[in-house]
Design a protein around this motif. Sequence first.
Motif, PDB file in Angstrom:
ATOM      1  N   GLU A  36       1.048  -0.934  -0.178  1.00 17.86           N
ATOM      2  CA  GLU A  36       0.210  -0.134   0.129  1.00 17.86           C
ATOM      3  C   GLU A  36       0.453   0.793  -0.016  1.00 17.86           C
ATOM      4  O   GLU A  36       0.178   2.069  -0.829  1.00 17.86           O
ATOM      5  N   ARG A  37       2.106   1.135   0.866  1.00 18.08           N
ATOM      6  CA  ARG A  37       2.532   2.693   1.047  1.00 18.08           C
ATOM      7  C   ARG A  37       3.330   2.829  -0.472  1.00 18.08           C
ATOM      8  O   ARG A  37       3.648   3.669  -1.158  1.00 18.08           O
ATOM      9  N   GLU A  38       3.666   1.925  -1.389  1.00 20.53           N
ATOM     10  CA  GLU A  38       4.313   2.177  -2.638  1.00 20.53           C
ATOM     11  C   GLU A  38       3.336   2.092  -3.523  1.00 20.53           C
ATOM     12  O   GLU A  38       3.685   3.562  -4.413  1.00 20.53           O
ATOM     13  N   TYR A  39       1.971   1.873  -4.011  1.00 19.00           N
ATOM     14  CA  TYR A  39       0.619   2.521  -4.236  1.00 19.00           C
ATOM     15  C   TYR A  39       1.157   3.933  -4.327  1.00 19.00           C
ATOM     16  O   TYR A  39       0.998   4.777  -4.631  1.00 19.00           O
ATOM     17  N   ALA A  40       1.224   4.042  -2.583  1.00 17.55           N
ATOM     18  CA  ALA A  40       0.699   5.442  -1.919  1.00 17.55           C
ATOM     19  C   ALA A  40       1.895   6.509  -2.953  1.00 17.55           C
ATOM     20  O   ALA A  40       1.353   7.947  -3.487  1.00 17.55           O
ATOM     21  N   GLU A  41       2.706   5.651  -2.405  1.00 18.02           N
ATOM     22  CA  GLU A  41       4.270   6.886  -2.456  1.00 18.02           C
ATOM     23  C   GLU A  41       3.921   7.266  -4.693  1.00 18.02           C
ATOM     24  O   GLU A  41       4.658   8.116  -4.812  1.00 18.02           O
ATOM     25  N   SER A  42       4.031   6.557  -4.431  1.00 11.70           N
ATOM     26  CA  SER A  42       4.194   6.462  -6.453  1.00 11.70           C
ATOM     27  C   SER A  42       2.869   7.001  -6.999  1.00 11.70           C
ATOM     28  O   SER A  42       3.232   7.639  -7.824  1.00 11.70           O
ATOM     29  N   TYR A  43       2.083   7.624  -6.737  1.00  7.11           N
ATOM     30  CA  TYR A  43       0.690   7.974  -7.630  1.00  7.11           C
ATOM     31  C   TYR A  43       0.673   8.981  -6.506  1.00  7.11           C
ATOM     32  O   TYR A  43       0.003   9.750  -7.128  1.00  7.11           O
ATOM     33  N   GLU A  44       0.845   9.539  -5.518  1.00  9.74           N
ATOM     34  CA  GLU A  44       0.727  10.759  -4.061  1.00  9.74           C
ATOM     35  C   GLU A  44      -1.124  10.699  -3.697  1.00  9.74           C
ATOM     36  O   GLU A  44      -1.238  11.273  -4.079  1.00  9.74           O
ATOM     37  N   ILE A  45      -0.634   9.754  -3.802  1.00  9.84           N
ATOM     38  CA  ILE A  45      -2.700   9.412  -2.617  1.00  9.84           C
ATOM     39  C   ILE A  45      -2.378   8.206  -1.405  1.00  9.84           C
ATOM     40  O   ILE A  45      -1.184   8.702  -1.139  1.00  9.84           O
ATOM     41  N   SER A  46      -3.930   8.639  -1.134  1.00  7.41           N
ATOM     42  CA  SER A  46      -3.768   8.585   0.491  1.00  7.41           C
ATOM     43  C   SER A  46      -3.972   6.853   0.301  1.00  7.41           C
ATOM     44  O   SER A  46      -3.767   6.256  -0.322  1.00  7.41           O
ATOM     45  N   ARG A  47      -2.713   5.900   1.883  1.00 12.29           N
ATOM     46  CA  ARG A  47      -3.393   4.631   1.518  1.00 12.29           C
ATOM     47  C   ARG A  47      -4.224   4.467   1.832  1.00 12.29           C
ATOM     48  O   ARG A  47      -4.244   3.108   1.471  1.00 12.29           O
ATOM     49  N   MET A  48      -5.087   5.374   3.089  1.00 13.16           N
ATOM     50  CA  MET A  48      -6.424   4.414   2.680  1.00 13.16           C
ATOM     51  C   MET A  48      -7.335   4.297   0.890  1.00 13.16           C
ATOM     52  O   MET A  48      -7.349   3.341   1.549  1.00 13.16           O
ATOM     53  N   THR A  49      -7.162   5.362   0.661  1.00 12.19           N
ATOM     54  CA  THR A  49      -7.010   4.841  -0.821  1.00 12.19           C
ATOM     55  C   THR A  49      -6.876   3.680  -1.521  1.00 12.19           C
ATOM     56  O   THR A  49      -7.724   2.996  -2.119  1.00 12.19           O
ATOM     57  N   VAL A  50      -5.094   3.527  -0.923  1.00 15.30           N
ATOM     58  CA  VAL A  50      -5.172   2.096  -1.940  1.00 15.30           C
ATOM     59  C   VAL A  50      -5.777   1.071  -0.902  1.00 15.30           C
ATOM     60  O   VAL A  50      -5.992   0.371  -1.860  1.00 15.30           O
ATOM     61  N   ARG A  51      -5.931   0.864   0.056  1.00 15.63           N
ATOM     62  CA  ARG A  51      -6.258   0.151   1.294  1.00 15.63           C
ATOM     63  C   ARG A  51      -8.261  -0.107   0.363  1.00 15.63           C
ATOM     64  O   ARG A  51      -8.620  -1.920   0.959  1.00 15.63           O
ATOM     65  N   GLN A  52      -8.916   0.707   0.429  1.00 19.02           N
ATOM     66  CA  GLN A  52     -10.436   0.725  -0.205  1.00 19.02           C
ATOM     67  C   GLN A  52     -10.004  -0.548  -1.352  1.00 19.02           C
ATOM     68  O   GLN A  52     -11.406  -1.085  -1.639  1.00 19.02           O
ATOM     69  N   ALA A  53      -9.106   0.051  -2.341  1.00 13.53           N
ATOM     70  CA  ALA A  53      -9.205  -0.552  -3.745  1.00 13.53           C
ATOM     71  C   ALA A  53      -8.730  -2.005  -3.485  1.00 13.53           C
ATOM     72  O   ALA A  53      -9.210  -2.776  -4.221  1.00 13.53           O
ATOM     73  N   VAL A  54      -8.195  -2.135  -3.122  1.00 18.80           N
ATOM     74  CA  VAL A  54      -7.253  -4.209  -2.329  1.00 18.80           C
ATOM     75  C   VAL A  54      -8.497  -4.861  -1.579  1.00 18.80           C
ATOM     76  O   VAL A  54      -8.325  -5.905  -2.041  1.00 18.80           O
ATOM     77  N   ASN A  55      -9.135  -3.850  -0.500  1.00 15.21           N
ATOM     78  CA  ASN A  55     -10.415  -4.856   0.220  1.00 15.21           C
ATOM     79  C   ASN A  55     -11.033  -5.351  -1.041  1.00 15.21           C
ATOM     80  O   ASN A  55     -11.937  -6.640  -0.793  1.00 15.21           O
ATOM     81  N   GLU A  56     -11.295  -4.303  -1.671  1.00 14.60           N
ATOM     82  CA  GLU A  56     -12.152  -4.210  -2.949  1.00 14.60           C
ATOM     83  C   GLU A  56     -11.646  -5.836  -3.857  1.00 14.60           C
ATOM     84  O   GLU A  56     -12.947  -7.281  -3.572  1.00 14.60           O
ATOM     85  N   LEU A  57     -11.303  -5.599  -4.017  1.00 19.08           N
ATOM     86  CA  LEU A  57     -10.460  -6.922  -4.894  1.00 19.08           C
ATOM     87  C   LEU A  57     -10.119  -8.236  -4.203  1.00 19.08           C
ATOM     88  O   LEU A  57     -10.133  -9.122  -5.045  1.00 19.08           O
ATOM     89  N   VAL A  58     -10.203  -7.742  -3.126  1.00 20.22           N
ATOM     90  CA  VAL A  58      -9.808  -9.135  -2.087  1.00 20.22           C
ATOM     91  C   VAL A  58     -10.719  -9.828  -1.981  1.00 20.22           C
ATOM     92  O   VAL A  58     -11.398 -10.940  -2.326  1.00 20.22           O
ATOM     93  N   SER A  59     -12.247  -9.034  -1.708  1.00 16.20           N
ATOM     94  CA  SER A  59     -13.567  -9.220  -1.428  1.00 16.20           C
ATOM     95  C   SER A  59     -14.106  -9.672  -2.911  1.00 16.20           C
ATOM     96  O   SER A  59     -15.281 -11.051  -2.564  1.00 16.20           O
ATOM     97  N   GLU A  60     -14.222  -9.360  -4.213  1.00  9.29           N
ATOM     98  CA  GLU A  60     -14.199 -10.181  -5.217  1.00  9.29           C
ATOM     99  C   GLU A  60     -13.806 -11.430  -5.194  1.00  9.29           C
ATOM    100  O   GLU A  60     -13.754 -12.257  -6.394  1.00  9.29           O
ATOM    101  N   GLY A  61     -12.325 -11.675  -4.435  1.00  7.42           N
ATOM    102  CA  GLY A  61     -11.115 -12.841  -5.130  1.00  7.42           C
ATOM    103  C   GLY A  61     -10.318 -12.982  -5.725  1.00  7.42           C
ATOM    104  O   GLY A  61      -9.668 -13.941  -6.093  1.00  7.42           O
ATOM    105  N   HIS A  62      -9.976 -11.978  -6.538  1.00  6.14           N
ATOM    106  CA  HIS A  62      -8.954 -11.530  -7.172  1.00  6.14           C
ATOM    107  C   HIS A  62      -7.926 -11.575  -6.676  1.00  6.14           C
ATOM    108  O   HIS A  62      -7.055 -11.404  -6.679  1.00  6.14           O
ATOM    109  N   LEU A  63      -7.497 -10.948  -5.452  1.00 10.48           N
ATOM    110  CA  LEU A  63      -6.440 -10.907  -4.277  1.00 10.48           C
ATOM    111  C   LEU A  63      -6.514 -11.976  -3.014  1.00 10.48           C
ATOM    112  O   LEU A  63      -7.657 -12.169  -3.019  1.00 10.48           O
TER     113      LEU A  63
END
Length: 240
Positions: A36-63
Amino acid sequence: MIDKNSPLPIYHQIVEHIKSLIEKGELKPGDCLPSEREYAESYEISRMTVRQAVNELVSEGHLYRIRGKGTFIAERKIEQKLAGLTSFTEDMCARGMKPSSKLLRFEIVPAHNKLAKQLGIKENGPVYDIVRIRFADNVPMALENTYIPANLVKGLTEEIISQSLYAYIEEKLDLKIKDSDQAIEASVADEKQSKALEIKKGSPILFIQRNTFLTNGATLEVVKSAYRADRYKFLINMKR
Protein backbone atom coordinates in the motif's frame (compact mmCIF):
# COMPACT_ATOMS: atom_id res chain seq x y z
CA MET A 1 -2.89 4.92 -14.29
CA ILE A 2 -4.46 7.56 -12.03
CA ASP A 3 -6.41 10.53 -13.41
CA LYS A 4 -7.22 12.77 -10.47
CA ASN A 5 -9.51 14.87 -12.66
CA SER A 6 -11.63 11.90 -13.65
CA PRO A 7 -15.17 11.59 -12.26
CA LEU A 8 -14.30 7.99 -11.40
CA PRO A 9 -13.14 7.59 -7.77
CA ILE A 10 -9.40 7.01 -7.50
CA TYR A 11 -9.84 3.70 -5.64
CA HIS A 12 -12.03 2.45 -8.50
CA GLN A 13 -9.35 3.38 -11.03
CA ILE A 14 -6.84 1.32 -9.04
CA VAL A 15 -9.24 -1.64 -8.95
CA GLU A 16 -9.73 -1.55 -12.72
CA HIS A 17 -6.01 -1.12 -13.38
CA ILE A 18 -5.06 -4.16 -11.29
CA LYS A 19 -7.84 -6.21 -12.90
CA SER A 20 -6.50 -5.28 -16.35
CA LEU A 21 -2.98 -6.38 -15.38
CA ILE A 22 -4.40 -9.72 -14.21
CA GLU A 23 -6.39 -10.14 -17.43
CA LYS A 24 -3.32 -9.40 -19.56
CA GLY A 25 -1.23 -11.87 -17.57
CA GLU A 26 1.17 -9.18 -16.37
CA LEU A 27 0.17 -10.14 -12.83
CA LYS A 28 0.02 -13.93 -12.44
CA PRO A 29 -1.45 -16.16 -9.71
CA GLY A 30 0.91 -16.18 -6.74
CA ASP A 31 2.57 -12.86 -7.62
CA CYS A 32 2.96 -10.47 -4.69
CA LEU A 33 1.26 -7.10 -5.12
CA PRO A 34 3.28 -3.94 -4.31
CA SER A 35 2.59 -2.67 -0.80
CA GLU A 36 0.00 0.00 0.00
CA ARG A 37 2.86 2.37 0.82
CA GLU A 38 4.50 1.80 -2.58
CA TYR A 39 1.24 2.47 -4.42
CA ALA A 40 0.54 5.56 -2.32
CA GLU A 41 4.01 7.03 -2.89
CA SER A 42 4.08 6.20 -6.61
CA TYR A 43 0.77 7.90 -7.37
CA GLU A 44 0.75 10.48 -4.58
CA ILE A 45 -2.47 9.25 -3.06
CA SER A 46 -3.44 8.21 0.45
CA ARG A 47 -2.81 4.70 1.75
CA MET A 48 -6.47 4.62 2.81
CA THR A 49 -7.48 4.97 -0.85
CA VAL A 50 -5.15 2.12 -1.85
CA ARG A 51 -6.46 -0.02 1.01
CA GLN A 52 -10.06 0.54 -0.14
CA ALA A 53 -9.15 -0.72 -3.63
CA VAL A 54 -7.24 -3.74 -2.30
CA ASN A 55 -10.09 -4.63 0.08
CA GLU A 56 -12.53 -4.63 -2.83
CA LEU A 57 -10.26 -6.87 -4.91
CA VAL A 58 -9.85 -9.26 -1.97
CA SER A 59 -13.63 -9.43 -1.42
CA GLU A 60 -14.14 -10.17 -5.13
CA GLY A 61 -11.59 -13.00 -4.97
CA HIS A 62 -8.93 -11.43 -7.22
CA LEU A 63 -6.43 -11.06 -4.36
CA TYR A 64 -5.71 -12.79 -1.06
CA ARG A 65 -3.67 -11.80 1.98
CA ILE A 66 -1.14 -13.74 4.02
CA ARG A 67 -0.49 -12.13 7.39
CA GLY A 68 3.07 -10.87 7.66
CA LYS A 69 3.87 -11.64 4.01
CA GLY A 70 1.68 -9.43 1.84
CA THR A 71 -1.12 -9.48 -0.71
CA PHE A 72 -1.04 -11.91 -3.62
CA ILE A 73 -2.80 -12.56 -6.93
CA ALA A 74 -5.40 -15.32 -6.55
CA GLU A 75 -6.03 -18.17 -8.96
CA ARG A 76 -8.81 -17.33 -11.41
CA LYS A 77 -12.16 -18.89 -10.59
CA ILE A 78 -13.79 -21.34 -12.96
CA GLU A 79 -17.08 -19.88 -14.17
CA GLN A 80 -20.04 -22.15 -14.85
CA LYS A 81 -23.22 -20.80 -16.36
CA LEU A 82 -26.40 -22.21 -14.87
CA ALA A 83 -28.05 -22.43 -18.26
CA GLY A 84 -27.69 -26.08 -19.23
CA LEU A 85 -27.26 -29.51 -17.74
CA THR A 86 -23.69 -30.66 -18.30
CA SER A 87 -21.30 -32.99 -16.51
CA PHE A 88 -18.14 -31.87 -14.72
CA THR A 89 -16.08 -33.53 -17.46
CA GLU A 90 -17.95 -31.65 -20.19
CA ASP A 91 -17.59 -28.34 -18.31
CA MET A 92 -13.83 -28.66 -17.91
CA CYS A 93 -13.23 -29.81 -21.48
CA ALA A 94 -15.26 -26.83 -22.76
CA ARG A 95 -12.85 -24.55 -20.87
CA GLY A 96 -9.79 -26.22 -22.29
CA MET A 97 -8.93 -27.76 -18.92
CA LYS A 98 -8.03 -31.37 -18.23
CA PRO A 99 -10.65 -33.09 -16.03
CA SER A 100 -9.75 -36.00 -13.79
CA SER A 101 -11.09 -37.77 -10.73
CA LYS A 102 -9.86 -39.67 -7.71
CA LEU A 103 -12.28 -42.40 -6.71
CA LEU A 104 -12.70 -42.65 -2.94
CA ARG A 105 -15.65 -45.03 -2.83
CA PHE A 106 -17.59 -47.19 -5.30
CA GLU A 107 -20.06 -49.70 -3.94
CA ILE A 108 -23.69 -50.76 -4.03
CA VAL A 109 -25.62 -50.01 -0.84
CA PRO A 110 -29.27 -50.26 0.26
CA ALA A 111 -31.08 -46.92 -0.02
CA HIS A 112 -32.27 -45.50 3.30
CA ASN A 113 -35.78 -44.08 3.48
CA LYS A 114 -34.97 -40.45 2.56
CA LEU A 115 -32.67 -41.37 -0.32
CA ALA A 116 -35.13 -43.93 -1.64
CA LYS A 117 -37.83 -41.24 -1.78
CA GLN A 118 -35.49 -38.84 -3.58
CA LEU A 119 -34.62 -41.51 -6.16
CA GLY A 120 -38.18 -42.78 -6.48
CA ILE A 121 -37.29 -46.36 -5.56
CA LYS A 122 -38.24 -48.76 -2.80
CA GLU A 123 -36.54 -48.43 0.58
CA ASN A 124 -33.40 -50.61 0.75
CA GLY A 125 -33.30 -50.81 -3.03
CA PRO A 126 -29.76 -51.14 -4.48
CA VAL A 127 -27.98 -47.86 -5.14
CA TYR A 128 -24.52 -47.05 -6.45
CA ASP A 129 -22.71 -44.97 -3.83
CA ILE A 130 -19.89 -43.11 -5.62
CA VAL A 131 -17.54 -40.63 -3.95
CA ARG A 132 -14.98 -38.79 -6.06
CA ILE A 133 -12.65 -35.81 -5.86
CA ARG A 134 -13.01 -33.87 -9.10
CA PHE A 135 -9.91 -32.14 -10.50
CA ALA A 136 -9.31 -29.52 -13.18
CA ASP A 137 -5.70 -29.38 -14.41
CA ASN A 138 -4.76 -31.46 -11.34
CA VAL A 139 -6.27 -28.93 -8.90
CA PRO A 140 -9.05 -30.32 -6.63
CA MET A 141 -12.30 -28.49 -7.34
CA ALA A 142 -15.05 -30.55 -5.74
CA LEU A 143 -15.80 -33.48 -3.46
CA GLU A 144 -18.74 -35.25 -5.06
CA ASN A 145 -21.07 -37.94 -3.70
CA THR A 146 -23.33 -39.51 -6.35
CA TYR A 147 -26.24 -41.91 -5.77
CA ILE A 148 -27.66 -43.81 -8.78
CA PRO A 149 -30.31 -46.57 -8.79
CA ALA A 150 -28.46 -49.78 -9.66
CA ASN A 151 -31.54 -51.30 -11.32
CA LEU A 152 -31.81 -48.30 -13.64
CA VAL A 153 -28.18 -47.84 -14.65
CA LYS A 154 -26.71 -51.31 -15.00
CA GLY A 155 -23.15 -52.39 -15.52
CA LEU A 156 -21.33 -49.47 -13.95
CA THR A 157 -17.67 -50.12 -13.24
CA GLU A 158 -14.80 -48.08 -11.84
CA GLU A 159 -13.39 -47.77 -15.35
CA ILE A 160 -16.65 -46.35 -16.71
CA ILE A 161 -17.04 -43.70 -14.00
CA SER A 162 -13.42 -42.64 -14.46
CA GLN A 163 -14.59 -41.24 -17.82
CA SER A 164 -17.81 -39.30 -18.47
CA LEU A 165 -20.73 -40.92 -16.66
CA TYR A 166 -23.29 -38.99 -18.71
CA ALA A 167 -21.71 -40.19 -21.96
CA TYR A 168 -22.04 -43.83 -20.84
CA ILE A 169 -25.66 -43.34 -19.75
CA GLU A 170 -26.74 -41.66 -22.98
CA GLU A 171 -24.55 -43.37 -25.57
CA LYS A 172 -24.23 -46.90 -24.20
CA LEU A 173 -27.49 -47.36 -22.28
CA ASP A 174 -29.54 -45.12 -24.57
CA LEU A 175 -31.15 -43.34 -21.60
CA LYS A 176 -32.12 -39.73 -22.33
CA ILE A 177 -31.34 -37.12 -19.69
CA LYS A 178 -33.95 -34.38 -19.55
CA ASP A 179 -33.26 -31.89 -16.77
CA SER A 180 -32.36 -31.42 -13.12
CA ASP A 181 -33.24 -29.49 -9.99
CA GLN A 182 -30.22 -27.89 -8.36
CA ALA A 183 -29.87 -26.14 -5.01
CA ILE A 184 -26.78 -24.14 -4.02
CA GLU A 185 -25.94 -23.14 -0.45
CA ALA A 186 -23.03 -21.37 1.20
CA SER A 187 -21.25 -23.52 3.77
CA VAL A 188 -17.86 -24.17 5.35
CA ALA A 189 -15.58 -27.14 4.85
CA ASP A 190 -15.55 -29.86 7.48
CA GLU A 191 -12.46 -31.98 8.15
CA LYS A 192 -13.22 -34.51 5.40
CA GLN A 193 -13.96 -31.84 2.79
CA SER A 194 -10.94 -29.72 3.69
CA LYS A 195 -8.61 -32.70 3.36
CA ALA A 196 -10.03 -33.73 -0.01
CA LEU A 197 -10.03 -30.20 -1.44
CA GLU A 198 -6.68 -29.20 0.08
CA ILE A 199 -8.11 -26.20 1.91
CA LYS A 200 -8.24 -25.23 5.56
CA LYS A 201 -11.04 -26.57 7.74
CA GLY A 202 -13.75 -23.89 7.95
CA SER A 203 -12.92 -22.45 4.50
CA PRO A 204 -15.95 -21.32 2.48
CA ILE A 205 -17.46 -23.86 0.09
CA LEU A 206 -20.47 -24.04 -2.20
CA PHE A 207 -22.64 -27.02 -1.24
CA ILE A 208 -24.71 -28.20 -4.18
CA GLN A 209 -27.39 -30.86 -4.46
CA ARG A 210 -28.59 -31.87 -7.91
CA ASN A 211 -31.45 -34.25 -8.66
CA THR A 212 -31.32 -35.33 -12.32
CA PHE A 213 -34.23 -36.78 -14.29
CA LEU A 214 -34.68 -38.80 -17.48
CA THR A 215 -37.19 -38.01 -20.23
CA ASN A 216 -39.39 -40.86 -18.97
CA GLY A 217 -39.68 -39.17 -15.58
CA ALA A 218 -37.36 -41.50 -13.66
CA THR A 219 -34.79 -40.02 -11.29
CA LEU A 220 -31.32 -40.76 -12.61
CA GLU A 221 -29.20 -39.51 -9.73
CA VAL A 222 -28.87 -37.48 -6.58
CA VAL A 223 -25.53 -35.69 -6.41
CA LYS A 224 -24.20 -33.87 -3.35
CA SER A 225 -21.08 -31.81 -4.00
CA ALA A 226 -18.81 -29.48 -2.05
CA TYR A 227 -17.09 -27.00 -4.39
CA ARG A 228 -14.17 -24.78 -3.45
CA ALA A 229 -15.58 -21.25 -3.19
CA ASP A 230 -12.14 -19.79 -3.89
CA ARG A 231 -11.90 -21.52 -7.28
CA TYR A 232 -15.47 -21.80 -8.53
CA LYS A 233 -18.38 -19.48 -9.21
CA PHE A 234 -21.74 -19.90 -10.90
CA LEU A 235 -23.29 -17.43 -13.35
CA ILE A 236 -26.91 -17.05 -14.36
CA ASN A 237 -28.63 -14.79 -16.87
CA MET A 238 -31.92 -13.47 -15.54
CA LYS A 239 -34.51 -11.81 -17.78
CA ARG A 240 -37.21 -9.48 -16.63
